[in-house]
Design an enzyme around this catalytic site. Structure first.
Site, PDB file in Angstrom:
ATOM      1  N   GLU A   1      56.285 -53.927  70.510  1.00 15.17           N
ATOM      2  CA  GLU A   1      56.297 -55.401  70.526  1.00 15.17           C
ATOM      3  C   GLU A   1      56.670 -55.968  71.900  1.00 15.17           C
ATOM      4  OE1 GLU A   1      54.824 -56.580  68.239  1.00 15.17           O
ATOM      5  OE2 GLU A   1      55.406 -55.782  66.276  1.00 15.17           O
TER       6      GLU A   1
ATOM      7  N   HIS B   1      64.201 -58.575  67.238  1.00 15.59           N
ATOM      8  CA  HIS B   1      63.254 -58.567  66.128  1.00 15.59           C
ATOM      9  C   HIS B   1      63.699 -57.555  65.089  1.00 15.59           C
ATOM     10  CE1 HIS B   1      59.663 -57.976  63.777  1.00 15.59           C
ATOM     11  NE2 HIS B   1      59.495 -56.749  64.240  1.00 15.59           N
TER      12      HIS B   1
ATOM     13  N   HIS C   1      63.222 -56.407  60.517  1.00 18.28           N
ATOM     14  CA  HIS C   1      62.542 -56.613  59.237  1.00 18.28           C
ATOM     15  C   HIS C   1      63.603 -56.851  58.159  1.00 18.28           C
ATOM     16  CE1 HIS C   1      59.072 -53.821  60.855  1.00 18.28           C
ATOM     17  NE2 HIS C   1      59.244 -54.920  61.583  1.00 18.28           N
TER      18      HIS C   1
ATOM     19  N   TYR D   1      72.425 -77.084  55.204  1.00 13.91           N
ATOM     20  CA  TYR D   1      72.563 -77.621  56.570  1.00 13.91           C
ATOM     21  C   TYR D   1      72.402 -76.548  57.647  1.00 13.91           C
ATOM     22  CZ  TYR D   1      77.288 -75.915  57.592  1.00 13.91           C
ATOM     23  OH  TYR D   1      78.362 -75.119  57.867  1.00 13.91           O
TER      24      TYR D   1
ATOM     25  N   HIS E   1      55.737 -59.705  57.939  1.00 18.80           N
ATOM     26  CA  HIS E   1      56.252 -58.778  58.938  1.00 18.80           C
ATOM     27  C   HIS E   1      57.790 -58.810  59.024  1.00 18.80           C
ATOM     28  CE1 HIS E   1      55.661 -57.047  63.268  1.00 18.80           C
ATOM     29  NE2 HIS E   1      56.818 -56.681  62.761  1.00 18.80           N
TER      30      HIS E   1
ATOM     31  N   TYR F   1      78.170 -74.736  67.921  1.00 22.30           N
ATOM     32  CA  TYR F   1      78.439 -74.142  66.613  1.00 22.30           C
ATOM     33  C   TYR F   1      78.103 -72.658  66.566  1.00 22.30           C
ATOM     34  CZ  TYR F   1      79.053 -74.570  61.546  1.00 22.30           C
ATOM     35  OH  TYR F   1      79.498 -74.465  60.256  1.00 22.30           O
TER      36      TYR F   1
HETATM   37  P1  13P Z   1      58.929 -50.237  67.857  1.00 25.91           P
HETATM   38  O1  13P Z   1      59.679 -48.995  67.392  1.00 25.91           O
HETATM   39  O2  13P Z   1      57.710 -49.886  68.653  1.00 25.91           O
HETATM   40  O3  13P Z   1      59.852 -51.187  68.556  1.00 25.91           O
HETATM   41  O4  13P Z   1      58.338 -50.963  66.571  1.00 25.91           O
HETATM   42  C1  13P Z   1      59.132 -51.410  65.511  1.00 25.91           C
HETATM   43  C2  13P Z   1      58.651 -52.697  64.916  1.00 25.91           C
HETATM   44  O5  13P Z   1      59.435 -53.364  64.264  1.00 25.91           O
HETATM   45  C3  13P Z   1      57.258 -53.164  65.120  1.00 25.91           C
HETATM   46  O6  13P Z   1      57.143 -54.496  64.724  1.00 25.91           O
END
Ligand code: 13P
Length: 229
Positions: free
Chosen positions: A73, A92, A94, A113, A155, A210
């Site tokens: 990414e 990032h 999941h 809020y 995702h 905050y």
């Molecule tokens: P990477 O291990 O390449 O960072 O990928 C993990 C991921 O969450 C792809 O969206």
């Protein structure tokens, strides 16, 4: 500005905290932080328990890198850091509840809020695009307009910060908010706070920094730390 080695070591700690907090597992997720010449980013497909400071990848804004293969990414990390001078770190993951909403392409409304913590009356969900593509990066950047977080359709989520610790803090807040929203939805679509109220909330959050650190001194309606006599 922290030294490169300090940033690498901090990234390892943040990644381990990300997993320990429960918002990430396996080799999902990635983190980046701005450096004087480009950015540092986590390597692709590497379990964080095994990752050391030396495994962190140094990248330039032209997409060239030194060391291990960067996160798949890297494009959205690069594009966000390039476009958003107010941001120094991108995270990032999941996380389960944020991803649950993202699987239904749901925007988080101001049902609570704390939605304002991302900087607006909603946390948007970006359209679906294949992982690792420029199309996903374009979708993410659009959904992040004026915001410090967004969901990614089918995702996960992206959270931003002035540093890695605040990006992690934001990601955990987004996950908690998502969990509350999923829970609230079990009783039906909850009522939404008005735009006027959310304006007050966001102004108050901005004024108090905050969740980000100590309040400004000298305001008469916020507590001040005692000084020793
Ligand atoms: P990477 O291990 O390449 O960072 O990928 C993990 C991921 O969450 C792809 O969206």
């Amino acid at each position: 500005m922290k030294k490169m080695q300090e940033l690498r070591e901090e990234m390892v700690r943040i990644c381990r905290r990300m997993n320990a907090s429960g918002i990430n597992q396996g080799t999902a997720g990635n983190v980046s932080v701005r450096t004087p010449t480009g950015f540092l980013i986590t390597p692709s497909s590497m379990p964080y328990d095994d990752m050391t400071a030396e495994d962190i990848v140094e990248m330039d804004f032209d997409g060239t890198y030194a060391g291990r293969r960067p996160s798949s990414e890297w494009r959205f990390h690069r594009d966000i850091l390039k476009a958003r001078q107010d941001v120094n770190s991108v995270l990032h993951c999941h996380s389960v509840y944020a991803t649950t909403l993202a699987c239904h392409h749901k925007t988080i409304p101001s049902f609570h809020y704390m939605t304002g913590i991302a900087g607006g009356t909603t946390v948007r969900c970006a359209r679906y695009a294949t992982f690792g593509t420029q199309s996903l990066s374009d979708a993410a950047l659009e959904a992040l307009t004026g915001r410090m977080a967004c969901l990614l359709g089918q995702h996960g989520q992206i959270s931003l910060g002035k540093d890695m610790a605040s990006a992690l803090w934001m990601a955990i807040e987004i996950e908690t908010l998502s969990r509350m929203y999923v829970q609230a939805l079990t009783l039906g679509e909850p009522p939404i706070l008005s735009d006027e109220e959310m304006e007050r909330v966001i102004a108050q959050m901005t004024r108090m920094s905050y969740g980000m650190g100590p309040e400004e001194e000298g305001e008469n309606d916020i507590p001040r730390q005692r000084t020793e006599v």
